[in-house]
Design an enzyme around this catalytic site. Structure first.
Site, PDB file in Angstrom:
ATOM      1  N   SER A  21     -30.965  34.992  -4.631  1.00  0.00           N
ATOM      2  CA  SER A  21     -30.947  34.539  -3.226  1.00  0.00           C
ATOM      3  C   SER A  21     -29.715  33.671  -2.950  1.00  0.00           C
ATOM      4  CB  SER A  21     -32.241  33.806  -2.864  1.00  0.00           C
ATOM      5  OG  SER A  21     -32.336  32.589  -3.557  1.00  0.00           O
ATOM      6  N   ASN A  22     -29.271  32.917  -3.930  1.00  0.00           N
ATOM      7  CA  ASN A  22     -28.013  32.154  -3.745  1.00  0.00           C
ATOM      8  C   ASN A  22     -26.821  33.101  -3.660  1.00  0.00           C
ATOM      9  OD1 ASN A  22     -28.207  29.087  -3.730  1.00  0.00           O
ATOM     10  ND2 ASN A  22     -29.575  29.610  -5.429  1.00  0.00           N
ATOM     11  N   ILE A  97     -25.952  29.939 -21.373  1.00  0.00           N
ATOM     12  CA  ILE A  97     -24.975  28.851 -21.490  1.00  0.00           C
ATOM     13  C   ILE A  97     -23.645  29.433 -21.956  1.00  0.00           C
ATOM     14  CG2 ILE A  97     -24.424  26.695 -22.704  1.00  0.00           C
ATOM     15  CD1 ILE A  97     -27.442  26.128 -22.723  1.00  0.00           C
ATOM     16  N   LEU A  98     -22.610  29.175 -21.188  1.00  0.00           N
ATOM     17  CA  LEU A  98     -21.276  29.700 -21.526  1.00  0.00           C
ATOM     18  C   LEU A  98     -20.653  28.841 -22.626  1.00  0.00           C
ATOM     19  CD1 LEU A  98     -20.207  30.278 -17.824  1.00  0.00           C
ATOM     20  CD2 LEU A  98     -20.627  32.091 -19.517  1.00  0.00           C
ATOM     21  N   HIS A 114     -27.755  23.601  -9.380  1.00  0.00           N
ATOM     22  CA  HIS A 114     -28.896  23.219 -10.218  1.00  0.00           C
ATOM     23  C   HIS A 114     -29.996  22.625  -9.327  1.00  0.00           C
ATOM     24  CE1 HIS A 114     -30.887  22.144 -13.941  1.00  0.00           C
ATOM     25  NE2 HIS A 114     -31.168  20.976 -13.397  1.00  0.00           N
ATOM     26  N   ASP A 150     -25.145  20.974 -17.522  1.00  0.00           N
ATOM     27  CA  ASP A 150     -25.453  20.342 -16.229  1.00  0.00           C
ATOM     28  C   ASP A 150     -24.851  18.937 -16.097  1.00  0.00           C
ATOM     29  OD1 ASP A 150     -26.936  22.611 -15.517  1.00  0.00           O
ATOM     30  OD2 ASP A 150     -28.753  21.814 -16.429  1.00  0.00           O
ATOM     31  N   GLU A 179     -30.536  24.914  -1.158  1.00  0.00           N
ATOM     32  CA  GLU A 179     -29.457  25.433  -2.018  1.00  0.00           C
ATOM     33  C   GLU A 179     -28.571  26.400  -1.242  1.00  0.00           C
ATOM     34  OE1 GLU A 179     -30.515  26.875  -5.949  1.00  0.00           O
ATOM     35  OE2 GLU A 179     -32.283  25.607  -5.980  1.00  0.00           O
TER      36      GLU A 179
HETATM   37  C1  GAR Z   1     -32.110  28.440  -8.188  1.00  0.00           C
HETATM   38  O1  GAR Z   1     -33.105  27.517  -7.817  1.00  0.00           O
HETATM   39  C2  GAR Z   1     -31.050  27.768  -9.033  1.00  0.00           C
HETATM   40  O2  GAR Z   1     -30.771  26.447  -8.664  1.00  0.00           O
HETATM   41  C3  GAR Z   1     -31.708  27.803 -10.383  1.00  0.00           C
HETATM   42  O3  GAR Z   1     -32.298  29.085 -10.450  1.00  0.00           O
HETATM   43  C4  GAR Z   1     -32.670  29.501  -9.121  1.00  0.00           C
HETATM   44  C5  GAR Z   1     -32.053  30.865  -8.883  1.00  0.00           C
HETATM   45  O4  GAR Z   1     -32.501  31.428  -7.685  1.00  0.00           O
HETATM   46  N1  GAR Z   1     -30.747  27.607 -11.431  1.00  0.00           N
HETATM   47  C6  GAR Z   1     -31.027  27.014 -12.576  1.00  0.00           C
HETATM   48  O5  GAR Z   1     -32.132  26.600 -12.865  1.00  0.00           O
HETATM   49  C7  GAR Z   1     -29.851  26.912 -13.511  1.00  0.00           C
HETATM   50  N2  GAR Z   1     -30.154  26.039 -14.581  1.00  0.00           N
HETATM   51  P1  GAR Z   1     -31.762  32.680  -7.056  1.00  0.00           P
HETATM   52  O6  GAR Z   1     -31.632  33.736  -8.168  1.00  0.00           O
HETATM   53  O7  GAR Z   1     -32.692  33.159  -5.969  1.00  0.00           O
HETATM   54  O8  GAR Z   1     -30.434  32.242  -6.532  1.00  0.00           O
END
Ligand code: GAR
Length: 193
Positions: A21-22, A97-98, A114, A150, A179
């Site tokens: 979604s991001n 993790i890269l 995050h 992070d 986000e």
């Molecule tokens: C988001 O909430 C992002 O912040 C989190 O995973 C979700 C992905 O949602 N990321 C982490 O936890 C990274 N450590 P999305 O696939 O719908 O964008």
């Protein structure tokens, strides 16, 4: 970051592992005139990531690398990014993790989002931990990626109030909505726009 010269936007790859979604919100943003970036590649470690469907929908190139052998996957990754002239990376729900070596090659050019108010709740299960600790607020953070998990320089954060009957799911949903707004804003900030 310095914007690309001329009318070209900075060629960006988004790394995902799940829903994407991001990624969707970044693609939408990238198509606006004010965006300094274009999304030219999608990388996933998960062949079943729903977010990969956006590659087809928006005609964006994609590659799946399983990261089981991190050294080999990152070698292929660097080559794909180079061939496609990618100059910036946005991690968006990317759960691998890269390596230090990879990060060094894109120093100052990798952003991550995050779902917590960093430095609180680095790593996994952020919402569960925030609720267990009876936090009044949580939120999300966009930060530069460095070699510590992070922990890179924070670009922007958005605070979200935790309600009385909040569950992990309701909090995740509430934060995710923020986000989608925060990532584009953070990109504008990184480019001094
Ligand atoms: C988001 O909430 C992002 O912040 C989190 O995973 C979700 C992905 O949602 N990321 C982490 O936890 C990274 N450590 P999305 O696939 O719908 O964008």
């Amino acid at each position: 970051m310095v914007p690309s010269t001329g009318y070209n936007k900075t060629r960006t790859a988004v790394f995902i592992s799940g829903t994407g979604s991001n990624l969707k919100s970044l693609i939408k943003f990238s198509k606006t005139t004010k965006s300094p970036i274009s999304i030219d590649f999608i990388i996933s470690n998960n062949p079943k990531a729903m977010g990969l469907n956006y590659a087809k929908k928006f005609k964006i190139k994609k590659k799946v690398l399983n990261f089981k052998n991190k050294i080999l996957s990152e070698k292929k990754l660097l080559s794909v990014l180079k061939i496609n002239k990618i100059d910036m990376i946005c991690l968006a729900g990317f759960m691998k993790i890269l390596s230090k070596n990879f990060i060094k090659k894109f120093k100052g050019k990798i952003l991550n989002i995050h779902p917590s108010l960093l430095p609180k709740y680095k790593g996994l299960n952020t919402h569960k931990r925030a609720l267990n600790n009876k936090e009044k607020y949580s939120g999300c953070t966009v930060h530069f990626v460095n070699s510590r998990l992070d922990s890179g320089k924070i670009v922007l954060q958005k605070k979200v109030k935790i309600s009385k009957n909040e569950t992990e799911d309701s909090l995740a949903k509430k934060i995710l909505e923020q986000e989608h707004k925060l990532y584009p804003k953070a990109i504008l900030k990184v480019f001094n726009l």
